[in-house]
Design a protein around this motif. Structure first.
Motif, PDB file in Angstrom:
ATOM      1  N   CYS A 106     -10.881   1.214   7.887  1.00 18.67           N
ATOM      2  CA  CYS A 106      -9.465   1.238   7.471  1.00 18.67           C
ATOM      3  C   CYS A 106      -9.031   2.601   6.942  1.00 18.67           C
ATOM      4  O   CYS A 106      -9.693   3.184   6.087  1.00 18.67           O
ATOM      5  N   ILE A 107      -7.899   3.086   7.435  1.00 17.01           N
ATOM      6  CA  ILE A 107      -7.341   4.348   6.921  1.00 17.01           C
ATOM      7  C   ILE A 107      -6.126   4.085   6.036  1.00 17.01           C
ATOM      8  O   ILE A 107      -5.339   4.998   5.758  1.00 17.01           O
ATOM      9  N   ARG A 108      -5.945   2.836   5.600  1.00 20.05           N
ATOM     10  CA  ARG A 108      -4.898   2.484   4.622  1.00 20.05           C
ATOM     11  C   ARG A 108      -3.494   2.884   5.072  1.00 20.05           C
ATOM     12  O   ARG A 108      -2.732   3.455   4.283  1.00 20.05           O
ATOM     13  N   CYS A 109      -3.176   2.564   6.311  1.00 15.62           N
ATOM     14  CA  CYS A 109      -1.858   2.948   6.818  1.00 15.62           C
ATOM     15  C   CYS A 109      -0.807   1.909   6.451  1.00 15.62           C
ATOM     16  O   CYS A 109       0.382   2.197   6.456  1.00 15.62           O
ATOM     17  N   SER A 110      -1.224   0.676   6.225  1.00 20.66           N
ATOM     18  CA  SER A 110      -0.377  -0.463   5.860  1.00 20.66           C
ATOM     19  C   SER A 110       0.396  -1.070   7.022  1.00 20.66           C
ATOM     20  O   SER A 110       1.228  -1.950   6.816  1.00 20.66           O
ATOM     21  N   ALA A 111       0.115  -0.661   8.238  1.00 19.20           N
ATOM     22  CA  ALA A 111       0.802  -1.267   9.388  1.00 19.20           C
ATOM     23  C   ALA A 111       0.549  -2.772   9.459  1.00 19.20           C
ATOM     24  O   ALA A 111       1.436  -3.547   9.829  1.00 19.20           O
ATOM     25  N   CYS A 112      -0.654  -3.194   9.088  1.00 18.67           N
ATOM     26  CA  CYS A 112      -0.980  -4.625   9.207  1.00 18.67           C
ATOM     27  C   CYS A 112      -0.170  -5.470   8.219  1.00 18.67           C
ATOM     28  O   CYS A 112       0.143  -6.627   8.497  1.00 18.67           O
ATOM     29  N   ILE A 143       0.833  -1.194   0.000  1.00 17.75           N
ATOM     30  CA  ILE A 143       0.000   0.000   0.000  1.00 17.75           C
ATOM     31  C   ILE A 143       0.870   1.248   0.000  1.00 17.75           C
ATOM     32  O   ILE A 143       0.634   2.211  -0.711  1.00 17.75           O
ATOM     33  N   ILE A 160      -5.447  -6.561   5.456  1.00 14.28           N
ATOM     34  CA  ILE A 160      -6.635  -5.764   5.123  1.00 14.28           C
ATOM     35  C   ILE A 160      -7.199  -6.201   3.769  1.00 14.28           C
ATOM     36  O   ILE A 160      -8.412  -6.286   3.588  1.00 14.28           O
ATOM     37  N   ILE A 199      -9.215  -7.877  12.445  1.00 13.32           N
ATOM     38  CA  ILE A 199      -9.055  -8.583  11.171  1.00 13.32           C
ATOM     39  C   ILE A 199      -9.248 -10.106  11.338  1.00 13.32           C
ATOM     40  O   ILE A 199      -9.957 -10.722  10.540  1.00 13.32           O
ATOM     41  N   CYS A 205      -3.289  -2.178  14.300  1.00 16.26           N
ATOM     42  CA  CYS A 205      -4.245  -1.362  13.527  1.00 16.26           C
ATOM     43  C   CYS A 205      -4.668  -0.121  14.318  1.00 16.26           C
ATOM     44  O   CYS A 205      -5.196  -0.223  15.414  1.00 16.26           O
ATOM     45  N   PRO A 206      -4.461   1.077  13.750  1.00 15.40           N
ATOM     46  CA  PRO A 206      -4.763   2.309  14.480  1.00 15.40           C
ATOM     47  C   PRO A 206      -6.256   2.582  14.624  1.00 15.40           C
ATOM     48  O   PRO A 206      -6.634   3.507  15.343  1.00 15.40           O
ATOM     49  N   VAL A 207      -7.102   1.808  13.949  1.00 11.53           N
ATOM     50  CA  VAL A 207      -8.536   1.939  14.167  1.00 11.53           C
ATOM     51  C   VAL A 207      -9.131   0.633  14.678  1.00 11.53           C
ATOM     52  O   VAL A 207     -10.336   0.409  14.616  1.00 11.53           O
ATOM     53  N   ILE A 253      -9.311  -2.546  13.868  1.00 11.61           N
ATOM     54  CA  ILE A 253     -10.117  -3.491  13.093  1.00 11.61           C
ATOM     55  C   ILE A 253      -9.718  -4.907  13.514  1.00 11.61           C
ATOM     56  O   ILE A 253      -8.531  -5.256  13.486  1.00 11.61           O
TER      57      ILE A 253
HETATM   58  S1  SF4 Z   1      -3.532  -1.557  10.066  1.00 16.88           S
HETATM   59 FE1  SF4 Z   1      -5.741  -1.142  10.083  1.00 16.88          FE
HETATM   60  S2  SF4 Z   1      -5.945   0.916   9.221  1.00 16.88           S
HETATM   61 FE2  SF4 Z   1      -3.885   0.208   8.720  1.00 16.88          FE
HETATM   62  S3  SF4 Z   1      -4.091  -0.697   6.639  1.00 16.88           S
HETATM   63 FE3  SF4 Z   1      -4.317  -2.360   8.125  1.00 16.88          FE
HETATM   64  S4  SF4 Z   1      -6.534  -2.482   8.483  1.00 16.88           S
HETATM   65 FE4  SF4 Z   1      -6.153  -0.510   7.502  1.00 16.88          FE
END
Ligand code: SF4
Lengths: 503, 215
Positions: free
Chosen positions: A319-325, A155, A348, A387, A381-383, A385
């Motif tokens: 999801c805010i598309r941070c790519s941490a996951c 991402i 994600i 998963i 995940c900063p929100v 989720i």
């Molecule tokens: S860590 Fe959470 S917010 Fe970030 S990309 Fe993955 S699902 Fe999305």
């Protein structure tokens, strides 16, 4: 490219097996994910209130989603009051048609683009190409991907699967065909490669009349759009052209200006592990003689409302598309982004793609198995989720069938017993078990941390989260789950789901 | 049916399970997070800004209001800048009487013209210490967004401590969302090639921040 499935994409296990055999790819990915992962932990540790920011982010998103109709209408009013025009697109085709029409109305045949997953998801570049409009990607990594006739694999760093030597070769061979050629004697030092990209792209920015972007956030109250980036190519595309077209998923709206204070703290630290990304642009409609004089916002559904209809799966829309996951996922690290067969790779992607597109295709039916359920993705995940919870839910959907929403209509999915999904599961399991130590460590991590998080919101928030107060499915190790669901149900035959094929 | 009706109809159907009596926005979100991280004096906050700016490879200078013209002259001379782009209204005492040729951004000036100037000088709307960020809002001492984007060298004067806040929440409180906003944290950078950080792919490759006290 309808619905964004990469054409001819094999199911996850087959694609993953191929990737696992590619040692360069694995070494690059390992280096990348571990570097970002370690930096992220330090950046997050700087904020003593991280857990509260995370909880606030989660609640803002949940609140918005449960009143999404109201906030979208408010956003529309705010954007139009500020001088913008709002369009609504139910699916990829409609979005592409709207954008192509807007570009054609300007009389231009080229556009510059800011990296945007939404436009990749709908296959916008290809759709514009078919209309005789050339779309130039301007993010360095996207440029590498575009010039290399390739697909993004991460991402945040979409060209992470490419080495500097490969990038130099791509620039030397391909740049001339798209505009300013690579300088003579170009070496493979990152500084020289970046300079070559700067010169190549600057030529395009300075003459561009139409820019196309996505957005990280849209504020309903004010009509403000926000783009977060590092390089400045976003600023170029948002500032220099006369016409700006932003294509944004409906889940990107937040209610109030103030909500940005949460996400502008959590997104950069989760994503690039920086205190703040180098550039953030915010624009509200149009401003006299500063930036584009015409602004169009295309609000995109394309499977998001189907996802919203799923009581367990809808949390993926936070999801805010941070790519941490991605960076903590042991399966992603070994399989690489391409194996997921969509613009959304990693954990994600494993829950979002099968919801946006349905589980009718083999790749989408196999995605819920592209995980060891170790829980590390949920941790970072900063929100917040969950998963693993959604993965298990989707596995059950694939194997046992049930009610779902596709294209806005309720459908009943048939169980997929004895179907590709099971074979997929076996292979995905083999992949995860190839390194049993990591898997066991992951499982321990998940069951340890899971107890620290409340399963349901206290008080009145409960109604919303009640559906998530489920039996402890996610802590069940994969092997047990496999035993149980495989040994369980008595379905037979090769029934596919009732869904359309590969939507 | 229009796309709008179709999408909104789908949203409403998708939420059929959600009870109508949801919490109001104010109650739904717990704002228990910090307004700033750590306790600092105004002076310490400015120090933290300087530290974080430098950490992100901006070049930081400090001066008093009396010294600013001299400092700016020196910065241009060191860089060999012959032309400086300026926003419509800079405080009169900033730029010295002699020095590089001043170019004014006009609506008719093309991006190519902007590309030929050596440096740009601006003020700022607010600066954030915890993140090392300067925010521009298009006020008359900052000019249009494009002037701080196309030239390769940006000098930004921040009045300290008045324009400095500790945190992101404090910055948002001070900003007007109706204005076009640009948040800048260090010069343009990319890590797309094997995660090696390279400064300046598109924006200015050199960012110099002047922390000017006595304002
Ligand atoms: S860590 Fe959470 S917010 Fe970030 S990309 Fe993955 S699902 Fe999305």
């Amino acid at each position: 490219m309808s619905g964004g499935t990469f054409v001819g994409m094999p199911a996850f296990p087959a694609a993953a097996r191929e990737a696992v055999g590619n040692t360069t790819l694995r070494a690059n990915l390992r280096h990348a994910t571990h570097t970002i992962r370690d930096k992220r932990a330090r950046a997050v540790a700087e904020l003593s209130d991280w857990d509260r920011l995370r909880e606030a982010g989660k609640r803002i998103k949940d609140h918005t989603l449960r009143h999404l109709d109201r906030y979208l209408v408010q956003l529309e009013e705010s954007v139009e009051r500020a001088g913008g025009t709002v369009h609504w697109a139910a699916d990829a085709e409609e979005a592409n048609r709207i954008v192509a029409g807007l570009v054609r109305a300007t009389g231009e045949t080229e556009v510059v683009k800011v990296k945007s997953m939404a436009t990749q998801e709908i296959g916008l570049n290809e759709a514009l190409e078919a209309e005789g409009i050339r779309a130039y990607e301007t993010d360095l990594a996207e440029l590498i991907v575009q010039l290399g006739h390739d697909r993004p694999s991460h991402i945040l760093v979409p060209a992470i699967h490419r080495n500097r030597g490969e990038i130099r070769d791509i620039f030397r061979e391909e740049m001339a065909g798209w505009g300013r050629p690579a300088p003579d004697g170009l070496t493979d030092t990152p500084a020289e490669l970046a300079e070559a990209a700067r010169l190549h792209l600057r030529e395009k920015f300075l003459r561009a009349k139409v820019g196309i972007s996505g957005a990280n956030f849209m504020v309903a109250e004010t009509g403000t759009l926000v783009v977060v980036e590092s390089e400045g190519n976003g600023r170029m595309c948002l500032t220099l052209p006369e016409t700006l077209i932003s294509v944004v998923g409906i889940e990107k709206v937040v209610p109030a200006w103030r909500d940005l204070e949460v996400f502008l703290q959590t997104l950069p630290r989760s994503s690039t592990a920086e205190r703040m990304n180098p550039y953030t642009s915010m624009w509200t409609g149009t401003t006299d003689e500063d930036g584009p004089s015409t602004f169009h916002l295309v609000l995109l559904d394309n499977g998001r409302t189907d996802t919203l209809a799923d009581e367990v799966g809808r949390q993926a829309l936070r999801c805010i598309r941070c790519s941490a996951c991605l960076n903590v996922c042991p399966v992603y690290e070994r399989a690489g982004g391409h194996a997921y067969g969509s613009v959304y790779p990693g954990p994600i992607g494993a829950i979002l793609s099968p919801q946006l597109r349905g589980t009718g295709s083999e790749i989408d039916a196999s995605l819920p198995y592209a995980s060891s359920l170790c829980g590390a993705c949920y941790e970072v995940c900063p929100v917040a989720i969950d998963i693993p919870e959604v993965l298990v839910h989707l596995r059950e959907r694939v194997v046992q069938g049930g009610e779902a929403t596709r294209g806005g209509n309720r459908v009943t999915l048939k169980p997929a017993k004895g179907h590709a999904a099971e074979r997929a599961a076996m292979r995905a399991a083999g992949l995860a078990f190839a390194r049993p130590g990591a898997l066991r460590a992951g499982q321990r991590l998940a069951s340890r941390t899971r107890r620290l998080h409340p399963r349901a919101l206290p008080g009145p928030g409960r109604a919303w989260s009640a559906t998530r107060d489920l039996p402890e499915v996610p802590v069940e190790p994969f092997r047990d789950w496999w035993q149980r669901t495989r040994g369980g149900g008595g379905g037979s035959g090769d029934d596919r789901t009732t869904e359309g094929n590969g939507r | 049916m229009s796309g709008r009706d179709r999408v909104l109809g789908r949203v409403r159907r998708a939420l059929a399970d959600v009870p109508a009596d949801g919490l109001a926005y104010e109650q739904a979100v717990d704002r228990g997070y910090a307004r700033e991280h750590g306790e600092r004096t105004a002076e310490e906050t400015v120090d933290l800004l300087a530290e974080n700016l430098a950490d992100y490879r901006a070049i930081v200078h400090r001066c008093t209001e009396d010294e600013v013209a001299g400092l700016l002259m020196r910065l241009y001379a060191e860089r060999g800048s012959r032309t400086v782009l300026v926003p419509p209204e800079l405080p009169p005492h900033w730029p010295a009487a002699v020095g590089p040729v001043r170019i004014h951004d006009r609506a008719v000036s093309t991006p190519h013209e902007l590309d030929r100037v050596d440096s740009v000088l601006t003020g700022c709307a607010v600066a954030i210490a915890e993140t090392g960020t300067i925010v521009l809002d298009g006020s008359p001492d900052q000019g249009r967004r494009r002037i701080t984007l196309v030239p390769d060298h940006h000098v930004c004067v921040v009045r300290v401590p008045g324009q400095v806040v500790a945190s992101v929440p404090q910055a948002l409180e001070r900003l007007d969302p109706a204005r076009p906003l640009t948040w800048i944290s260090g010069p343009s950078a990319t890590s797309d090639i094997e995660l090696d950080r390279v400064e300046g792919v598109h924006g200015p490759r050199t960012l110099e921040v002047v922390l000017m006290s006595g304002a």
